[in-house]
Scaffold this active site. Structure first.
Site, short mmCIF file in Angstrom:
data_model
loop_
_atom_site.label_atom_id
_atom_site.label_comp_id
_atom_site.label_asym_id
_atom_site.label_seq_id
_atom_site.Cartn_x
_atom_site.Cartn_y
_atom_site.Cartn_z
CD GLU A 270 -1.84 -2.42 1.22
OE1 GLU A 270 -0.67 -2.77 1.52
OE2 GLU A 270 -2.75 -3.24 1.02
CB ALA B 99 -11.32 1.43 5.07
CD GLN C 207 -7.80 -7.05 -1.69
OE1 GLN C 207 -7.13 -7.67 -0.86
NE2 GLN C 207 -7.77 -7.29 -2.98
CG HIS D 249 -11.15 -8.01 6.61
ND1 HIS D 249 -10.26 -8.69 7.38
CD2 HIS D 249 -10.69 -8.11 5.33
CE1 HIS D 249 -9.31 -9.22 6.62
NE2 HIS D 249 -9.54 -8.87 5.37
#
Ligand SMILES: Cc1ncc(C[n+]2csc(CCOP(=O)(O)OP(=O)(O)O)c2C)c(N)n1
Length: 648
Positions: free
Chosen positions: A387, A411, A409, A454
């Site tokens: 990232e 936050a 993919q 997630h």
């Protein structure tokens, strides 16, 4: 001759700087004495319009690009007429005209910016390279790995220069890495590399010339380890006690300037008299420029200018949603986002999408499904799992006039790109006037039993960072219009998309290309008893609550943008009922609601009939089990909080 002059100039400037430092006329100095051959040789071997990402010891890059000395002096004194209006220190500034991208203190992030610039050159099919510096210490940073790996995987024409001067502050190379030579790392990335004598300016110059041609011809990156030595301390205040004396004696013999001077004389290219005359000429030049450099008005802070300069202004006209659009289709939230992206890709040939698995696979949520067939692999780019390098590359693309949209993919994973977002993207315009035309899409939020990594709501981290814009739509129509506006905005925009809305919410979406203004809230429904101020998925909680409780007249405002906040809309919401509830999925403490509550208390005190209340999720990580997650969510306490508010 020009090489000699370029080599001598930074040395003589530095010698002068050390005097000025002792006199207290400049504040901090990171010396590059002993390393000049690298900065100068590198810069002279490149074209003037190829971007360089220098660090704190690379004065020779700035001088070899012919930056006016008087302005450099003003920069180092923190003067308004320097390169950063007094906002940045030492070498932490860049300049578009000279194709130099300023460092941030964190060192490693420079490297991936060069990836982005090289990607732009590649996409434009220009015969150019970008070049980034790192020290030996900086090679231990994750950013070094990410940037080199990305450059290798994407076949980018980037030259990475390691200036191995034996120490990272006081840490010797024996405590920094275990490989024999740093250039050995090149093989691990599948790229070529070479170790050279960094104190011989001709070796540096010739190597870079050759490597530049190699990178352009083969469209590949290259790693060069330049062996050198830092003849002074890390910075002037830090001393050199930790460096064995014999090293100074040894490297004094290899001084790049003395050696080049000797060679020029041995070869009969320059006489001693000519050398003396060049030195005198440079000395005069420095004195003259210094005089100009010291003629400067004191900074008188202008708060309005300070605040205005945080963001780049948008140019060109916008195509706002007018409300009389001819055709609209019912679309899911997720399809509205895809629609906005697709129309933007058609509108902007310079727009590039980047993210993990976004090409053939279509992205983790299938937002970009089918895009690669329509727009090609060059613009719809699968990225390695890195990232930080991708955010840095997005900034590099922006330096060369591209627009970039990066898909996180989830936050949650913004944490590993955090430094680039917070310190590079957000601050660059304020620091030296360069914009970061980047949108980061953030699939966010819980409600789907995906556990602590997630499901997080992390918008508040970004709302606290001047220089970013934070957008968070709740309806398909807004999602499309705000995304298009975010892509048209020249500033970095964090675009939050609640995952639970992707496929559960459907609504009318105009078919045409349109924008919704960033920074404007939406009044969802009027009410007389209480005002709920909210955003994202929580807008739907509020609507549902109101529908289920027709006995309570609920006024609902959807903020839509969290940075900048729409204070007029907030004031209007307060004035309509005098009883305010701020509702969000994020945890309570330090959430956006805290900021809004404080603002209302300060500015709308006379309009209130009750204390401002907040309904937010628990101050715990977000748990996996559906029962625990429900209990975590603000929604589970919405009814009781509204009852408390109604009781006033
Ligand atoms: C992320 C980060 N950690 C620590 C520092 C503090 N720091 C500044 S320069 C430096 C040493 C850098 O060494 P190297 O990369 O070898 O470059 P050199 O200074 O020797 O040119 C350190 C530790 C920093 N600036 N950034």
């Amino acid at each position: 001759m020009s090489i000699y002059k370029n080599l001598l100039l930074p040395r003589m400037i530095e010698e002068k700087m050390l005097v000025l430092l002792r006199q207290g006329k400049i504040s901090k100095w990171f010396s590059g004495i002993g390393q000049e051959a690298i900065s100068v040789g590198v810069t002279m071997a490149l074209q003037q319009d190829e971007w360089i990402m220098p660090l704190h010891r690379n004065l020779g890059v700035f001088t070899s690009r012919n930056m006016p000395l008087s302005k450099l002096f003003k920069q180092w004194q923190g003067n308004k007429d320097g390169y950063s209006k007094g906002r940045e220190r030492s070498f932490h500034f860049g300049n578009k005209e000279h194709h130099i991208c300023g460092m941030i203190s964190h060192l490693g992030p420079q490297l991936a910016i060069a990836d982005g610039v090289a990607l732009a050159y590649k996409l434009k099919k220009e015969q150019k390279v970008s070049l980034a510096f790192t020290g030996d210490g900086g090679t231990s940073e994750g950013d070094f790995h990410e940037a080199l790996n990305t450059a290798a995987v994407w076949d980018l024409p980037v030259i990475f220069i390691i200036e191995n001067n034996g120490y990272g502050l006081s840490t010797p190379t024996s405590e920094q890495y275990r490989c024999t030579s740093l250039v050995d790392k090149a093989a691990g990335y599948g790229m070529d590399g070479v170790q050279i004598d960094g104190n011989n300016v001709l070796t540096v110059y010739d190597t870079i010339k050759g490597v530049r041609e190699y990178c352009i011809k083969n469209q590949k990156p290259y790693l060069i380890e330049c062996m050198t030595f830092r003849m002074r301390g890390h910075e002037e205040a830090s001393g050199v006690k930790y460096v064995p004396k014999n090293l100074f004696e040894e490297w004094e013999q290899k001084d790049p300037i003395k050696n080049y001077e000797n060679w020029l004389q041995e070869e009969g290219i320059l006489s001693a008299a000519a050398i003396a005359s060049i030195r005198a000429e440079i000395k005069n030049h420095i004195e003259e420029e210094l005089k100009n450099g010291f003629v400067a008005d004191k900074i008188i802070p202008d708060t309005e200018e300070e605040v205005d300069d945080v963001y780049a202004s948008r140019t060109g006209s916008a195509e706002w949603l007018k409300g009389n659009e001819e055709t609209a289709s019912e679309k899911k939230f997720i399809n509205a986002i895809s629609d906005g992206l697709e129309q933007s890709l058609n509108r902007h040939p310079n727009l590039v999408l980047m993210g993990q698995d976004i090409a053939e696979y279509g992205g983790a949520f299938k937002v970009t499904e089918g895009f690669v067939e329509k727009f090609g692999k060059e613009r719809i780019r699968n990225t390695p799992l890195c990232e930080s390098a991708i955010v840095g590359s997005a900034l590099g693309l922006s330096l060369e006039g591209y627009k970039a949209v990066m898909e996180m993919q989830f936050a949650d994973f913004a944490t590993v790109g955090f430094n680039q977002i917070i310190n590079n993207l957000a601050k660059i315009h304020y620091r030296w006037g360069q914009n970061a035309d980047v949108v980061i899409r953030m699939p966010t939020g819980g409600g789907v039993g995906a556990g602590p990594f997630h499901s997080q709501s992390n918008e508040a981290w970004f709302v606290h960072t001047p220089g970013l814009k934070v957008v968070y739509p709740s309806s398909p129509m807004d999602a499309k219009g705000l995304l298009i506006a975010a892509i048209n905005d020249p500033n970095p925009v964090m675009f939050f998309e609640h995952k639970a809305l992707y496929r559960s919410i459907t609504g009318p979406v105009p078919d045409q290309y349109y924008e919704i203004e960033i920074g404007k809230a939406k009044h969802i429904q009027a009410g007389e008893d209480i005002s709920i101020i909210t955003y994202g998925a929580a807008v739907h909680w509020a609507i549902e609550y109101a529908q289920k409780h027709p006995n309570i007249s609920v006024d609902i405002t959807d903020l839509r943008t969290l940075l900048p906040l729409d204070y007029d809309a907030i004031r209007n919401a307060v004035s309509r009922t005098g009883k305010v509830l701020i509702l969000h999925e994020d945890s309570l403490t330090g959430g956006v609601g805290a900021e809004i509550a404080a603002w209302i208390a300060e500015h709308c005190y006379t309009l209130l009939d009750a204390p401002v209340m907040r309904c937010a999720s628990l101050d715990t990580p977000i748990p996996f089990s559906i029962e625990l997650e429900k209990n975590f969510m603000a929604y589970s306490r919405l009814g009781e909080t509204i009852e408390k508010l109604m009781a006033y």
